[in-house]
Write an enzyme that holds these catalytic residues in place. Structure first.
Site, short mmCIF file in Angstrom:
data_model
loop_
_atom_site.label_atom_id
_atom_site.label_comp_id
_atom_site.label_asym_id
_atom_site.label_seq_id
_atom_site.Cartn_x
_atom_site.Cartn_y
_atom_site.Cartn_z
N GLU A 58 0.84 -1.37 -0.05
CA GLU A 58 0.09 0.06 -0.06
C GLU A 58 0.82 1.34 -0.04
O GLU A 58 0.45 2.13 -0.79
CB GLU A 58 -0.98 -0.12 1.14
CG GLU A 58 -1.98 -1.12 1.33
CD GLU A 58 -3.09 -0.74 2.10
OE1 GLU A 58 -3.72 0.13 2.09
OE2 GLU A 58 -3.15 -1.68 2.88
N GLU B 207 2.13 -7.29 9.92
CA GLU B 207 0.83 -6.74 10.07
C GLU B 207 0.06 -7.63 10.67
O GLU B 207 -0.69 -7.34 11.46
CB GLU B 207 0.45 -6.56 8.39
CG GLU B 207 -1.31 -5.97 8.50
CD GLU B 207 -1.54 -5.69 7.16
OE1 GLU B 207 -2.46 -5.14 6.84
OE2 GLU B 207 -0.92 -5.93 5.91
#
Length: 889
Positions: free
Chosen positions: A449, A758
């Site tokens: 991202e 994450e």
């Protein structure tokens, strides 16, 4: 004497400021008082001496500076025998009203589409009649640019001019190019590519919407030995040619072909773009901060190698041997390798329900030319530990291959180590994870991202201040957060927001804009910066944005209700006007996933996105509304806004009462009844004092029912261990910290992680990767290592570390810890050592600082400034008594 003189601005080779910089320094260790004398030379001319009552963010005491002035300044403690500091220097940038250059754009005869566009060279030649004594290049761009004078690189900054909300803010850079110029004919080249302005954005590679045409604006100011001056500016006399960089995208990568013949120049296009006024960034530059050779280089099959650089980071590969002319080398980057040792990136593919999968790729390519050349793709950046390098018909010399680590060049402020090497490894993981995500803005991951999500930095900023000096870096980012704020007060999910949600309110993503824990960054980040650095201006410059955000959330709490609550009771209770449950919230985000009967992880977002979207997350929303409103009251007091302080304090009390009425049961349990809910209630101060113990007991029950594993996600993980210690349950806190099975931090260590993942199971038991492997949010545990394992934290009411607490909480098996923190007053050093039944603490307390030293047996000492050393009996069993007197939660 005073030392470490600084100005609150960025700059590459030298500090560059605006017309009225603020001055800061650290006081001498024997400083007797707050009175200081200042001297300055502006372009060599001495100024009238000035005085100051403080040493932080001192307003510029002389006349406003003009463009390009050069300043030397020094300071001393007031007194006839006080010694002067060393001279410190900075320059004023070319201020916006003084720019005379035109915006110019390249000639682009075709557009292959975003992600595929080439770079272009904008160039000019000029003649100098004499030797050069000084020269500065001032430049900026809509796009990403690199500049060179006579083939010599200008400056050391990378990815200039950085990413901003280009419709409102644009920064320029200044470079010393004196050594590159010579009498006679000279040439300046500026290579320009899409960058953040027109390139791909986010996991689904959506094109940035800032503009359709790139532009460069530059001025070269030259001082000659004969006393004359010459200025070269971008205008319609410059030329435009295609670059050998035939494709350049920050996310996908760069392709360079050195075999291309020189193309005929076109006349550059002038006046096609408009840009906001040029400013000078308060942040340090992005730089190559380290070169790492591969730890391993294995040839998987003929012509295909995989390099392991031993560290997940952001940057690119530098190749110094490209092979014979025509040799084509392809470099693919990633964070993981499969069991066969080959690069694996499928865990970074992006999935949106009902849409095709977006295949992840970071790929550079170079074709060797006739002469020796070096390939360093400076118009892209990648997140990686591994690189697969493919080259037909040629060898690969590992000595000619390096990883260039690229991130904002943040000054180190913290150190930590202890007797447990696993915790030291965890600390390094968290530090690398932050740095890999500090590429001009605080991003979520350097791979898939690469967006500056507000929620990520909201949870991590207090940890970041322990690691690096992030004041200027954060102020720069907060400018973009303000620039992207929606008209109604909502804060964008990430900033800079290339999707420009503020102008596209019909976009589906606009419905997911305005989430608790994300938008609250506009309050939380400035407040944490103020507490860490003592800079009131960071509060003042964000005050309007803060109040607009909180007012929007208060309005939504008053006018909307969650569907489930409305179905249970058509008529709202009076307290519901303070419940923020009727709009979208991301919620706790990425709590440990449960497994189905087949052992497969359940992902609510992917498996049932509508149910997840519609879920009642009012407990999270109302808790954050309370915290932000209470913080506004404190901020108002600092800024001298007494009426606002009274107003927001009263509103905060009402929100807390509403939270208790809606979500708190008489026995101290919560309606949500999750680990995260109890952590939030305890750390935010939502509970009545008489129920804190019961809430803690329930939190411990939930931890035990999960076989002593954490169950928190994005928002609450950083506060989990601190609230346990503050409640007298350091036993449980350390069991969680030292837990080795998933979900846990040391599970990451045991799986070979070099950055924070994450997902809690970023690499599963079968060795398969999931989600990003470089995502710093769970690295908030580093704050626990500083504040409790080492024991160094700021006193609860302190600002800028003027008052601190040293209160170690040694965990099982720990025999020593050592660390430091560079504060605005100087360096704190702490070392504790456990010798049998005695714990000894050594500490250095800087000037203008006082400390409370609290031993585990309750013995307390006052200390500072200066050296402290003492010992006390160490109790080997926990008292399970709350220790809130030392709290800074």
């Amino acid at each position: 004497m005073p030392y470490d003189l600084t100005v609150d601005s960025g700059g590459d080779q030298f500090p560059v400021t605006g017309s009225a910089p603020r001055l800061s320094w650290k006081p001498a260790s024997d400083s007797a008082g707050p009175e200081y004398e200042l001297e300055a030379l502006i372009d060599g001319a001495p100024q009238q001496p000035a005085t100051s009552n403080g040493h932080l963010y001192v307003a510029w005491p002389w006349a406003a500076l003009r463009s390009r002035q050069r300043v030397q300044w020094r300071v001393r403690t007031a007194g006839t025998n006080a010694g002067w500091s060393d001279w410190s220097g900075f320059e004023v940038g070319l201020l916006d009203p003084d720019w005379t250059a035109s915006w110019i754009s390249p000639v682009e005869n075709r557009d292959p589409g975003y992600g595929q566009r080439p770079a272009n060279i904008l160039a000019a030649e000029f003649v100098l009649p004499a030797e050069v004594t000084s020269a500065r290049l001032y430049a900026t761009a809509l796009g990403v640019y690199t500049a060179a004078i006579n083939g010599q690189r200008a400056g050391t900054a990378e990815l200039s001019p950085g990413t901003t909300s280009y419709d409102r803010t644009l920064y320029a850079q200044a470079s010393d190019v004196t050594s590159a110029l010579k009498p006679g004919r000279n040439r300046v080249d500026i290579e320009l590519s899409d960058g953040w302005y027109r390139g791909q954005v986010g996991a689904f590679r959506i094109p940035a919407g800032w503009g359709t045409t790139l532009g460069v604006r530059a001025e070269l100011h030259i001082e000659l030995a004969d006393g004359s001056r010459q200025v070269v500016v971008t205008d319609d006399t410059w030329t435009s040619t295609p670059s050998t960089t035939v494709r350049a995208d920050l996310m996908d990568g760069q392709v360079t072909d050195y075999t291309l013949p020189a193309a005929p120049p076109f006349k550059a296009l002038a006046g096609l773009v408009e840009a906001p006024p040029i400013a000078w960034s308060p942040a340090p530059p992005v730089r190559v901060v380290e070169s790492r050779p591969p730890e391993r280089l294995e040839e998987l099959r003929p012509g295909v190698w995989v390099a392991d650089f031993g560290q997940n980071a952001s940057g690119w590969i530098r190749l110094e041997d490209l092979g014979p002319e025509g040799t084509r080398t392809v470099i693919e980057y990633g964070e993981h390798v499969d069991p066969d040792g080959d690069l694996s990136t499928s865990h970074l593919d992006s999935h949106r329900p009902g849409e095709p999968t977006r295949i992840f790729s970071q790929r550079d390519e170079v074709t060797a030319g006739a002469g020796a050349a070096v390939f360093e793709p400076r118009h892209t950046v990648h997140g990686f530990q591994y690189a697969r390098i493919s080259r037909d018909g040629a060898t690969l010399d590992p000595a000619k291959l390096t990883m260039q680590v690229v991130h904002t060049n943040l000054r180190r402020t913290g150190e930590f180590s202890c007797s447990n090497e696993d915790l030291n490894h965890l600390y390094r993981m968290g530090e690398w994870s932050f740095l890999g995500n500090a590429v001009d803005v605080p991003t979520d991951c350097p791979t898939r991202e690469r967006l500056a999500w507000t929620g990520d930095y909201q949870v991590f900023v207090s940890t970041a201040t322990r690691l690096r000096d992030v004041l200027g870096f954060s102020r720069k980012w907060l400018t973009s957060v303000r620039d992207d704020q929606l008209e109604d007060g909502r804060i964008a999910n990430f900033s800079p927001d290339g999707r420009r949600i503020k102008n596209n309110l019909d976009d589906q993503f606009a419905m997911m804009t305005g989430s608790a824990g994300w938008g609250d960054a506009i309050v939380a980040v400035p407040w944490e910066l103020y507490k860490a650095y003592g800079d009131e201006s960071v509060l003042a410059e964000n005050w309007d944005a803060m109040t607009r955000w909180v007012q929007w959330a208060l309005d939504k709490a008053r006018t909307t209700r969650h569907l489930g609550r409305a179905q249970l009771s058509p008529e709202p209770e009076p307290f519901e006007e303070y419940l923020w449950d009727g709009t979208f919230h991301w919620g706790e985000w990425i709590e440990p996933q449960k497994r189905d009967e087949d052992g497969k992880l359940i992902n609510p977002v992917q498996d049932n996105p509508m149910a997840w979207f519609m879920e009642d997350k009012g407990e999270v929303g109302t808790a954050y509304l309370y915290r932000s409103t209470a913080a506004l009251a404190q901020i108002a007091r600092v800024l001298g806004r007494s009426a606002d302080a009274f107003k927001y304090s009263a509103i905060a009390d009402s929100i807390r009462e509403a939270w208790q009425a809606a979500y708190l049961r008489p026995d101290g349990t919560t309606a949500t009844d999750t680990q995260a809910a109890y952590v939030r209630a305890l750390s935010f101060g939502l509970l009545p004092e008489d129920l804190r113990g019961k809430a803690t007991d329930r939190l411990v029950e939930l931890i035990r029912s999960a076989d002593t594993h954490l169950g928190t996600g994005f928002l609450s993980t950083g506060d989990l261990l601190p609230v346990l210690v503050e409640a007298g349950r350091e036993d449980v806190a350390y069991e969680l910290l030292l837990q080795r099975t998933a979900p846990s931090w040391l599970y990451m260590v045991d799986k070979g992680a070099t950055t924070i993942w994450e997902a809690w199971e970023g690499i599963d038991q079968d060795g398969n990767a999931h989600e990003s492997l470089n995502h710093y949010s769970k690295g908030t545990v580093l704050r626990f290592l500083y504040e409790y394992t080492l024991g160094l934290r700021q006193d609860q009411e302190s600002v800028a570390w003027r008052s601190l607490v040293i209160a170690p909480t040694p965990g099982p098996g720990l025999t020593w810890a050592r660390g430091s923190h560079e504060t605005p007053n100087g360096t704190i050093n702490v070392h504790w050592q456990l010798n049998g039944d005695e714990l000894c603490i050594d500490a250095d307390i800087p000037a203008n600082t006082v400390a409370r030293i609290i031993f585990p047996d309750g013995t307390e000492h006052a200390a500072g400034p200066g050296r402290f050393r003492a010992a006390s009996t160490f109790p080997h069993t926990s008292t399970s008594e709350p220790r809130r007197s030392a709290a800074t939660v």
